[in-house]
Structures are given as structure tokens and as C-alpha cells.
Design a protein around this motif. Sequence first.
Motif, PDB file in Angstrom:
ATOM      1  N   PHE A 404      42.535  70.519  15.126  1.00  0.00           N
ATOM      2  CA  PHE A 404      42.182  70.587  16.397  1.00  0.00           C
ATOM      3  C   PHE A 404      42.094  72.286  16.695  1.00  0.00           C
ATOM      4  O   PHE A 404      41.678  72.160  17.884  1.00  0.00           O
ATOM      5  N   ARG A 409      36.534  69.010  18.946  1.00  0.00           N
ATOM      6  CA  ARG A 409      37.556  67.847  18.617  1.00  0.00           C
ATOM      7  C   ARG A 409      38.267  67.750  20.019  1.00  0.00           C
ATOM      8  O   ARG A 409      39.036  66.871  20.368  1.00  0.00           O
ATOM      9  N   PHE A 412      36.499  64.888  24.379  1.00  0.00           N
ATOM     10  CA  PHE A 412      36.539  63.396  24.587  1.00  0.00           C
ATOM     11  C   PHE A 412      37.231  63.203  25.873  1.00  0.00           C
ATOM     12  O   PHE A 412      37.694  64.025  26.670  1.00  0.00           O
ATOM     13  N   SER A 416      40.571  58.341  26.298  1.00  0.00           N
ATOM     14  CA  SER A 416      40.596  58.249  24.764  1.00  0.00           C
ATOM     15  C   SER A 416      41.666  59.496  24.071  1.00  0.00           C
ATOM     16  O   SER A 416      41.349  59.274  22.878  1.00  0.00           O
ATOM     17  N   THR A 417      42.393  59.653  24.637  1.00  0.00           N
ATOM     18  CA  THR A 417      43.508  60.727  24.209  1.00  0.00           C
ATOM     19  C   THR A 417      44.212  60.106  22.979  1.00  0.00           C
ATOM     20  O   THR A 417      44.175  60.780  21.881  1.00  0.00           O
ATOM     21  N   GLN A 419      43.338  57.696  21.279  1.00  0.00           N
ATOM     22  CA  GLN A 419      42.691  57.401  20.030  1.00  0.00           C
ATOM     23  C   GLN A 419      41.962  58.781  19.226  1.00  0.00           C
ATOM     24  O   GLN A 419      41.658  58.597  18.115  1.00  0.00           O
ATOM     25  N   ASN A 420      42.302  59.966  20.106  1.00  0.00           N
ATOM     26  CA  ASN A 420      41.649  61.135  19.223  1.00  0.00           C
ATOM     27  C   ASN A 420      42.779  61.848  18.559  1.00  0.00           C
ATOM     28  O   ASN A 420      42.760  62.758  17.723  1.00  0.00           O
ATOM     29  N   PHE A 421      44.002  61.883  19.328  1.00  0.00           N
ATOM     30  CA  PHE A 421      45.284  62.723  18.807  1.00  0.00           C
ATOM     31  C   PHE A 421      46.131  61.760  17.942  1.00  0.00           C
ATOM     32  O   PHE A 421      46.431  60.605  18.417  1.00  0.00           O
TER      33      PHE A 421
END
Length: 574
Positions: A404, A409, A412, A416-417, A419-421
Motif C-alpha cells: 500500500f 492502491r 477505490f 469497497s474498503t 475488498q481492497n484492504f
Amino acid sequence: MRNWKSIVAAFVLITLSAVAQQTAAPSSSSTPQTTQPTTSTTPAAAQPTTMDQVVDRTIEREHALMDFLKTRTPLVETYLQNLKLDPQLGPVPSQDHYFLGRIDMAESVDRRDYLSKDSSFQNRLMGGFSKLFKFEYKPMGFSWMIFADREDFDRNHYDFRYVRREFLGDVRCLVFDVTPKKDAGKGRFIGRIWVEDQEYNIVRLNGTYATRPKNSEFFHMDSWRLNLIPGYWLPAYIYSEEGDFSYGAKDTMAFKAQTRIWGYDLKKNEQGGELTQIRVDSAKDESTAADASPLQAERQWLQQAEDNVVERLQNAGLLAPEGEVDKILQTVVNNLQITNTIELPRPVRTRVMLTSPLETFSVGNTIIVSRGLIDVLPDEASLAMVLSHELSHIVLGHNLGSKFAFNDRMLFTDESTYQNFGFRHIPEEEIAADKKAMDMLKTSPYNQKLDTAALFLKELAVRGPQLSALLTAHLGNNFTDNKGGVARMPTLMNVGPALDPNKLDQIAALPLGGRVKLNAWDDKVELIKAAPVAITSARDKMPFEVTPFFPRLTRITSGGNTGNPTTAANTVQK
């Protein structure tokens, strides 16, 4: 309930006293037009003098609140526990569900979920309940629980009957029973409202909706608002409950639910800062006069990733701004570091996540602990147990999140936090962190106070199978396995006294909401300062359980300070 022991006596006494007396002001990071909305204060000569005029003013202020909130997209979190009857403990959780999302409160109230749909739950329930807790706002469902009636709150659809005057905290209120008129339509509010007696804003709603449409259910709610900005009382807490366990009752559904709303001051649109905003540049980095060595470069890279994640979580409304609770957590971490002579190249930071599920994780040298976990921990030693595990990951070099450091990255949507972290450690690292944490605790000031920490884990083992939603970590590792068994610090769990719910002085875990107070406008958190309450039966303990909200209402002045209690003078006549 027990209160945490003094972390550092002078620090805590001064800090908690000061925090308890402060009222959170609007965020200073926003423009004045956003954070200091003008209030339509009515001249004294135009103040209501009859109850009919009070009702008219209340309707006017309610519609003004609706208009103000049209530009807001706060987060909304609902945690629900289905109930079953235990002969000894009374109604206890049998299953739980968790929902988190953001609502757009414009003309057509809309919802964007942070978490995936719980379709199995939705399919088991009737339409109204599905809409209520799956947040299909049309504006049916949750919007009803924020407002008495979003579309038709007026005299044409409702009758208002004055009941009495009553104080809610420092705020004197006029209490009205509200009933829908005949042929007003389905889904109308029926219940009671509390109206503060200065600007005549609704500060509390208690009731349900009638009549229900076919194949739908409406449930009872107790909705509270807080005066966090001048002129407005913002919806902050909603408690819902259904079910009757008395003999012969025919209720087919029993549950308790807490809904929290926060993040009103978050920007509706994800836009860059305007040129008119004044920003202070970071200090020039003069830590080295030469290029960074490979090890220095690696550490700076991890620091960049850590800072990116912390900033992104706060911007998404999931992380509280730095505050006094962080300092208390930091003091416990310092105690562990000093007594174990732990020296790290970069300082360890602590932050509070605003969500209810019991969760901890670390990114770089920042330890993040959820509000819900702080709520239910029984004492300081239990807090040390939680923090020692994450500190161990840092000491052992179990660094996560370096990817990150790439800023793309971070691009978003807030929704969708999750789904990304993700900051979950492999099982081998979890085992190593548990072992290191046990070593830390044995040489720390908490060594002789770990019985309550062990009892906390034992209570988790008992309640875990029924509380899968509360115990599901969305960014870090779970406290329990997929069968509800305790996976964190099992060695500690197996020592100490036996768990006995009948021992009234044995408090293994607190109910939700017992520690942390959240400001719904600016997301700041502080510790609740509440008087101890005597435990008179095993049913009073309610570990990890949902309970009603009863915040102490206060007013703020235009400068954001706590206002004085309402005076006895009032010109309104019956």
C-alpha cells in the motif's frame, strides 16, 4: 461494572476528567460553510406560546433537519442478536447479524453496503424485516427509524397530544404522543416524541409504524439524536427490540439490535480539496544528509504504506481521528515496551476503529483496535493482553501492507474498503505472536492481573458459536475459529479461575457500548464516564450483549461548548 484501573494515575485522572467535560465540536478540517451551518434562531417575540404553535414549530424544524441532511452521507452500522430463553440467564443471544454501509440522505434515500449481502438471513425473514436490516431504502426501511415520517410529517397525517415536560439529561423536553390520522395510509409512525424546549427540535422518537403492508413487518424502535452542531440534533443511536418470553406469549421472533450512525462530516463526493482551503505543508525531512541506506529505505517504504492505510481508513469513516483514547492505549503499549526493554527504530502508534466487531490488526507500527472490542474488555490487563499480541507482530517483524505504499492502491471507493484492504497473518505468525505476547505479559505490570484476561477468553469460548458476526474480523485475524473456538492466546485462556456466571464479582466481559462514546459528526471517540452499577444477579452481566441506548443529552453553544441546563422559564402554555 468494573472500571479499568489507572493506567498511569496522574495521566488518567486528568485526561478522563477533561474528556468527560468536553463536548465535541464540528471538525476543523472542513470549510466553515460545511461545519457551521447557520441556525434559524427565532426572535424571542416569535417564540411559541401555545402547544399548537409548538407542534407547528416542531414540524418546521423536522423538515429543516431533513433538508440539511440531504447533503450528507453518513455511515450506518446495525448489529443484531436473535434471542433465546436461558432458564438461568434469561434471554441470551442465539445468533447474530452485522450490517455496515453508507446512506445518501438526499430526496431518494439510498444505501451502499461495505459488506457482502447476507442472503440466507434475508431469505429467512419477511419483507419488512428484510427491508429494515438489508437497507432497501425507498424511503421505507431504515429511513423511517431516523425520522418519524420522511415524507408526510404534518398535521394532515398525524394527531399530536401533549403529555408532559421531562428532562433528558440536561435538556428539558416537551413530550407528545403522535398517532396517524384515520386513512393516513400504511407505514405511519405511532408513538412518542421528545421535543427540546428552545428551538423545538425532536431529540428522541419511541414507537413503531402502522398499519403494516401485506407480507411485511414493522418493529419497535427507540431513536436518539444528539446536538453536535449548532441548530441541529442529528440521529445517532437507534435501539430495536422484539420478543416476549412470558408464559403463553406467541411471538415468533425475538431480537435486540443497536444501530449507530456517524460520519456526518465526511464529504458526500470524493473530491480533492479546494484551493481556498488552507493547508500546512509537512516539515522538511532533515533526518539524513545522504541517500537512505537499503535498511532505511525499507523502513521508510513501510512507513509510507502505514501512513497511506491509516489516512485511507480515516477518510472512509472507519477510523477515528487521533484523540484521548489513543493516548490511553498508547500508555499500555509503553508499559509493555519499557518493562520488556523493547526498542524499535520507529515508534508504535495506536488508533481506534469505529466498528463493533471485535477486531485488532497492525499495519506497519500502527496497532488498530475496534471500538466494540474496547467496549467489552473488562479491565486494563485484558487490554494489555490484546495489545501485546499486536505488539508482538511488530517486534517479530511480521510486517503486512507494504504494497500500500503504492498510492494507486488507495484509489477505490469507501464502500469497497474491505475488498481492497486485508492484514491477516498466516497461522505460524499468529502462533509466534501469541508466544511472544505471553512472554511480554509475564514481565509486565499486568502479570499478576491476568485472571480477568483469561476469563474474557473463556467467555468468548462460551459465547463464540452464537456470536459469529461479532467475532468476524474484516481486516485482521479472528479471535475464534470457524466453529467458535478461541484461536487467540489459548495458553492464557487455560489458566486462571473457572468461569462461573453465578459469581457476581466475576465480570468476564462487558455489554456492547460500555466504554467508548462516538461523536456522530466528527467521528471523535472518548471514554464514557459512568457511575458504577451494582450487579445483583447473573442476568445483570450481559457479556457481549446488545443493550438499549440512554445517552445524556446536552446542548452546545455556537462555539461548540456544552450549554447550560434549560432554565425553569418557559412561556409555552397548555
